[in-house]
Design an enzyme around this catalytic site. Structure first.
Site, PDB file in Angstrom:
ATOM      1  N   THR A  85       0.691  -1.294   0.022  1.00 54.52           N
ATOM      2  CA  THR A  85       0.263  -0.126  -0.062  1.00 54.52           C
ATOM      3  C   THR A  85       0.702   1.363  -0.272  1.00 54.52           C
ATOM      4  O   THR A  85       1.907   1.307   0.411  1.00 54.52           O
ATOM      5  CB  THR A  85      -0.922  -0.136   1.334  1.00 54.52           C
ATOM      6  OG1 THR A  85      -1.540   1.431   1.239  1.00 54.52           O
ATOM      7  CG2 THR A  85      -0.094  -0.008   2.543  1.00 54.52           C
ATOM      8  N   TYR A 118      -2.870  -0.890  10.128  1.00 54.67           N
ATOM      9  CA  TYR A 118      -2.872  -1.434   8.591  1.00 54.67           C
ATOM     10  C   TYR A 118      -1.457  -1.249   8.008  1.00 54.67           C
ATOM     11  O   TYR A 118      -0.703  -2.110   7.475  1.00 54.67           O
ATOM     12  CB  TYR A 118      -3.987  -0.869   7.623  1.00 54.67           C
ATOM     13  CG  TYR A 118      -3.972  -1.001   6.260  1.00 54.67           C
ATOM     14  CD1 TYR A 118      -4.288  -2.193   5.909  1.00 54.67           C
ATOM     15  CD2 TYR A 118      -3.683   0.133   5.264  1.00 54.67           C
ATOM     16  CE1 TYR A 118      -4.201  -2.422   4.307  1.00 54.67           C
ATOM     17  CE2 TYR A 118      -3.538  -0.076   3.950  1.00 54.67           C
ATOM     18  CZ  TYR A 118      -4.045  -1.314   3.485  1.00 54.67           C
ATOM     19  OH  TYR A 118      -3.915  -1.508   2.002  1.00 54.67           O
ATOM     20  N   LYS A 122       1.206  -3.950   6.715  1.00 54.33           N
ATOM     21  CA  LYS A 122       1.862  -3.921   5.367  1.00 54.33           C
ATOM     22  C   LYS A 122       3.383  -3.789   5.283  1.00 54.33           C
ATOM     23  O   LYS A 122       3.945  -4.413   4.623  1.00 54.33           O
ATOM     24  CB  LYS A 122       1.131  -3.081   4.628  1.00 54.33           C
ATOM     25  CG  LYS A 122      -0.111  -3.162   4.155  1.00 54.33           C
ATOM     26  CD  LYS A 122      -0.390  -4.218   3.032  1.00 54.33           C
ATOM     27  CE  LYS A 122      -1.442  -4.292   2.332  1.00 54.33           C
ATOM     28  NZ  LYS A 122      -2.017  -5.645   1.838  1.00 54.33           N
ATOM     29  N   ASN A 144      -4.264   4.879  -4.063  1.00 56.66           N
ATOM     30  CA  ASN A 144      -5.764   4.847  -4.622  1.00 56.66           C
ATOM     31  C   ASN A 144      -6.280   4.556  -6.038  1.00 56.66           C
ATOM     32  O   ASN A 144      -6.857   5.402  -6.485  1.00 56.66           O
ATOM     33  CB  ASN A 144      -5.925   6.447  -4.262  1.00 56.66           C
ATOM     34  CG  ASN A 144      -5.859   6.552  -2.591  1.00 56.66           C
ATOM     35  OD1 ASN A 144      -4.617   6.831  -2.273  1.00 56.66           O
ATOM     36  ND2 ASN A 144      -6.815   6.771  -1.875  1.00 56.66           N
ATOM     37  N   ARG A 163     -14.447   3.239   0.785  1.00 51.89           N
ATOM     38  CA  ARG A 163     -13.432   4.161   0.672  1.00 51.89           C
ATOM     39  C   ARG A 163     -14.155   5.353  -0.171  1.00 51.89           C
ATOM     40  O   ARG A 163     -14.998   5.192  -0.491  1.00 51.89           O
ATOM     41  CB  ARG A 163     -12.196   3.510   0.191  1.00 51.89           C
ATOM     42  CG  ARG A 163     -11.235   2.760   0.712  1.00 51.89           C
ATOM     43  CD  ARG A 163     -10.219   1.898   0.094  1.00 51.89           C
ATOM     44  NE  ARG A 163     -10.935   0.890  -0.484  1.00 51.89           N
ATOM     45  CZ  ARG A 163     -10.419  -0.111  -1.152  1.00 51.89           C
ATOM     46  NH1 ARG A 163      -9.052  -0.129  -1.081  1.00 51.89           N
ATOM     47  NH2 ARG A 163     -10.951  -1.176  -1.857  1.00 51.89           N
ATOM     48  N   ARG A 188      -4.991  13.231  -2.177  1.00 50.61           N
ATOM     49  CA  ARG A 188      -4.605  11.870  -2.643  1.00 50.61           C
ATOM     50  C   ARG A 188      -4.315  11.686  -4.508  1.00 50.61           C
ATOM     51  O   ARG A 188      -5.027  12.759  -5.191  1.00 50.61           O
ATOM     52  CB  ARG A 188      -5.849  10.755  -2.736  1.00 50.61           C
ATOM     53  CG  ARG A 188      -6.164  10.623  -1.046  1.00 50.61           C
ATOM     54  CD  ARG A 188      -5.000   9.584  -0.707  1.00 50.61           C
ATOM     55  NE  ARG A 188      -5.464   9.357   0.784  1.00 50.61           N
ATOM     56  CZ  ARG A 188      -5.146  10.084   2.122  1.00 50.61           C
ATOM     57  NH1 ARG A 188      -5.013  11.116   2.026  1.00 50.61           N
ATOM     58  NH2 ARG A 188      -5.578   9.541   3.214  1.00 50.61           N
ATOM     59  N   TYR A 264      -8.707   7.405  14.539  1.00 49.22           N
ATOM     60  CA  TYR A 264      -8.455   7.833  13.272  1.00 49.22           C
ATOM     61  C   TYR A 264      -7.535   9.022  13.019  1.00 49.22           C
ATOM     62  O   TYR A 264      -7.711  10.028  13.727  1.00 49.22           O
ATOM     63  CB  TYR A 264      -9.972   8.482  12.514  1.00 49.22           C
ATOM     64  CG  TYR A 264      -9.788   8.416  11.232  1.00 49.22           C
ATOM     65  CD1 TYR A 264      -9.716   7.458  10.155  1.00 49.22           C
ATOM     66  CD2 TYR A 264      -9.782   9.667  10.720  1.00 49.22           C
ATOM     67  CE1 TYR A 264      -9.426   7.766   8.837  1.00 49.22           C
ATOM     68  CE2 TYR A 264      -9.488  10.098   9.273  1.00 49.22           C
ATOM     69  CZ  TYR A 264      -9.277   9.007   8.355  1.00 49.22           C
ATOM     70  OH  TYR A 264      -9.090   9.417   6.842  1.00 49.22           O
ATOM     71  N   ASP A 266      -4.834  10.700   9.707  1.00 52.04           N
ATOM     72  CA  ASP A 266      -4.940  10.671   8.148  1.00 52.04           C
ATOM     73  C   ASP A 266      -3.732  10.693   7.444  1.00 52.04           C
ATOM     74  O   ASP A 266      -2.557  11.906   8.344  1.00 52.04           O
ATOM     75  CB  ASP A 266      -5.905  11.671   7.898  1.00 52.04           C
ATOM     76  CG  ASP A 266      -6.427  11.280   6.362  1.00 52.04           C
ATOM     77  OD1 ASP A 266      -5.740  10.459   5.931  1.00 52.04           O
ATOM     78  OD2 ASP A 266      -7.260  11.952   5.905  1.00 52.04           O
ATOM     79  N   ARG A 270      -0.019  12.439  -0.520  1.00 53.48           N
ATOM     80  CA  ARG A 270       0.810  11.304  -0.986  1.00 53.48           C
ATOM     81  C   ARG A 270       1.162  11.411  -2.702  1.00 53.48           C
ATOM     82  O   ARG A 270       0.237  10.938  -3.099  1.00 53.48           O
ATOM     83  CB  ARG A 270       0.707  10.005  -0.467  1.00 53.48           C
ATOM     84  CG  ARG A 270      -0.635   9.381  -0.265  1.00 53.48           C
ATOM     85  CD  ARG A 270      -0.742   8.351   0.645  1.00 53.48           C
ATOM     86  NE  ARG A 270      -2.192   7.675   0.249  1.00 53.48           N
ATOM     87  CZ  ARG A 270      -2.781   7.114   1.415  1.00 53.48           C
ATOM     88  NH1 ARG A 270      -2.306   6.926   2.584  1.00 53.48           N
ATOM     89  NH2 ARG A 270      -3.780   6.281   0.983  1.00 53.48           N
TER      90      ARG A 270
HETATM   91  N1  UDP Z   1     -12.961  10.621   3.165  1.00 48.99           N
HETATM   92  C1  UDP Z   1     -13.893  11.617   3.335  1.00 48.99           C
HETATM   93  N2  UDP Z   1     -15.204  11.334   3.122  1.00 48.99           N
HETATM   94  C2  UDP Z   1     -15.578  10.062   3.054  1.00 48.99           C
HETATM   95  C3  UDP Z   1     -14.650   8.971   2.805  1.00 48.99           C
HETATM   96  C4  UDP Z   1     -13.101   9.425   2.802  1.00 48.99           C
HETATM   97  O1  UDP Z   1     -13.426  12.755   3.402  1.00 48.99           O
HETATM   98  O2  UDP Z   1     -16.610   9.784   2.784  1.00 48.99           O
HETATM   99  C5  UDP Z   1     -11.675  10.957   3.026  1.00 48.99           C
HETATM  100  C6  UDP Z   1     -10.739  10.566   4.198  1.00 48.99           C
HETATM  101  O3  UDP Z   1     -10.623  10.856   5.435  1.00 48.99           O
HETATM  102  C7  UDP Z   1      -9.131  10.470   3.427  1.00 48.99           C
HETATM  103  C8  UDP Z   1      -9.509  10.574   2.084  1.00 48.99           C
HETATM  104  O4  UDP Z   1     -10.891  10.777   2.076  1.00 48.99           O
HETATM  105  O5  UDP Z   1      -8.853  11.688   3.708  1.00 48.99           O
HETATM  106  C9  UDP Z   1      -9.490   8.956   1.316  1.00 48.99           C
HETATM  107  O6  UDP Z   1      -9.810   8.013   2.201  1.00 48.99           O
HETATM  108  P1  UDP Z   1     -10.019   6.364   1.582  1.00 48.99           P
HETATM  109  O7  UDP Z   1     -10.890   5.937   2.778  1.00 48.99           O
HETATM  110  O8  UDP Z   1     -10.732   6.549   0.196  1.00 48.99           O
HETATM  111  O9  UDP Z   1      -8.637   6.047   1.573  1.00 48.99           O
HETATM  112  P2  UDP Z   1      -7.284   6.154   1.918  1.00 48.99           P
HETATM  113  O10 UDP Z   1      -6.561   6.872   1.040  1.00 48.99           O
HETATM  114  O11 UDP Z   1      -7.337   7.076   3.359  1.00 48.99           O
HETATM  115  O12 UDP Z   1      -6.770   4.832   2.379  1.00 48.99           O
END
Ligand code: UDP
Length: 305
Positions: A85, A118, A122, A144, A163, A188, A264, A266, A270
């Site tokens: 990941t 996670y 990984k 992503n 996600r 992202r 949680y 964040d 990246r």
């Molecule tokens: N996120 C958001 N709203 C949602 C779902 C996710 O704002 O309904 C944000 C989450 O906090 C993160 C980003 O979107 O900053 C990507 O989240 P995701 O769960 O898709 O995967 P990640 O890249 O964090 O593994």
């Protein structure tokens, strides 16, 4: 091998495929899988909403099972392609630079913030794999991936929070407001699943070059904040559904802890360096975010409406 074949139903009867409904948590299954010459391991719990309450399962799925598989592959001589990941880069800041596979430090948050269960599992799986002297291995770090059939629609074919792509698609189809976690400021680099598949075939074609390497697989040109993603998806959805944009609900803000639970955190930014994949495999991502979102949303609307 999978727990659920609903996404590849159309291939089920192909004479070129043999499906098995098994779990790689089972040691006998692992030995059997490792008897093949090439093993691609995509099995994992990889939904952030599960990293808080199910950290033990997350660590088993992302460290223990891949470690057992790698050990078996070393014994059998199989080439293991392990999906890791981009989250191994950890708690990156908003100022984070290009992430380079063999240079950028991998920095995690506190053990009390189980978001990082996670990433840590990984990363340890990668280190386990790299520690096995006889193993032929390749590690893939997805940034992503998005596309049709991603995740699930909450309450329809899955529970909890998928996600961001599937969560936003679900809200749009239900005429609900999109949730922007912690202001939607995290960024992202979204990558079409078709580019990801092309990458995998570039690896297959370059077994020697890919041996002993970890690769970022992402599209550095598709970087957006989550707030920008929400707006792009509102516009795309309005176009597909033939709606006036003003009638598509505006997003609302929610805190990460309220939305996902205690623990949680964040990564704020990246961006993959893809120099290594270009140099060793001749691969780079080609599909724009506009095209990937249009394809994903069209599929989602058709499938769930
Ligand atoms: N996120 C958001 N709203 C949602 C779902 C996710 O704002 O309904 C944000 C989450 O906090 C993160 C980003 O979107 O900053 C990507 O989240 P995701 O769960 O898709 O995967 P990640 O890249 O964090 O593994």
């Amino acid at each position: 091998m999978d727990l659920n074949f609903s996404r590849i139903q159309k291939h089920i009867d192909s004479p070129r495929c043999r499906f098995r409904n098994e779990d790689i948590a089972n040691a006998a299954v692992i030995l059997d899988v490792a008897s093949q010459p090439l093993v691609v391991n995509l099995a994992a719990i990889c939904t952030p909403s599960r990293y808080m309450k199910e950290a033990t399962l997350v660590i088993e799925s992302n460290f223990m099972h891949p470690a057992a598989l790698a050990t078996a592959c070393e014994k059998s001589g199989a080439w293991l392609i392990q999906f890791s990941t981009s989250e191994v880069y950890g708690k990156t800041s908003a100022e984070a630079l290009l992430l380079e596979e063999d240079i950028t430090p991998l920095t995690l948050g506190s053990v009390r913030a189980s978001r990082w269960s996670y990433a840590c599992a990984k990363q340890l799986a990668e280190r386990w794999i790299a520690s096995l002297p006889e193993l032929h291995w390749t590690v893939v770090r997805p940034f992503n991936f998005i596309g049709p059939q991603m995740d699930f629609m909450p309450g329809v074919d899955g529970d909890g929070i998928p996600r961001v792509l599937a969560n936003f698609c679900s809200s749009l189809v239900r005429n609900e407001s999109l949730a922007l976690v912690n202001g939607g400021v995290a960024r992202r680099c979204f990558t079409s699943v078709h580019d990801a598949v092309d990458f995998l075939f570039a690896v297959f074609a370059n077994a020697a070059m890919a041996n002993g390497q970890a690769f970022n697989v992402g599209n550095p040109h598709n970087e957006k904040t989550i707030a920008e993603l929400a707006q792009m998806m509102r516009v795309t959805y309005a176009r597909i559904a033939g709606l006036d944009l003003a009638t598509v609900p505006q997003p609302h803000l929610v805190s990460g802890v309220d939305y996902y639970g205690e623990g949680y955190e964040d990564s704020l930014r990246r961006i993959p360096s893809v120099e290594k994949a270009e140099l060793l495999l001749g691969w780079n991502a080609k599909i724009s975010l506009d095209d990937a979102l249009l394809e994903s949303l069209e599929w989602f609307c058709k499938h769930y409406k």
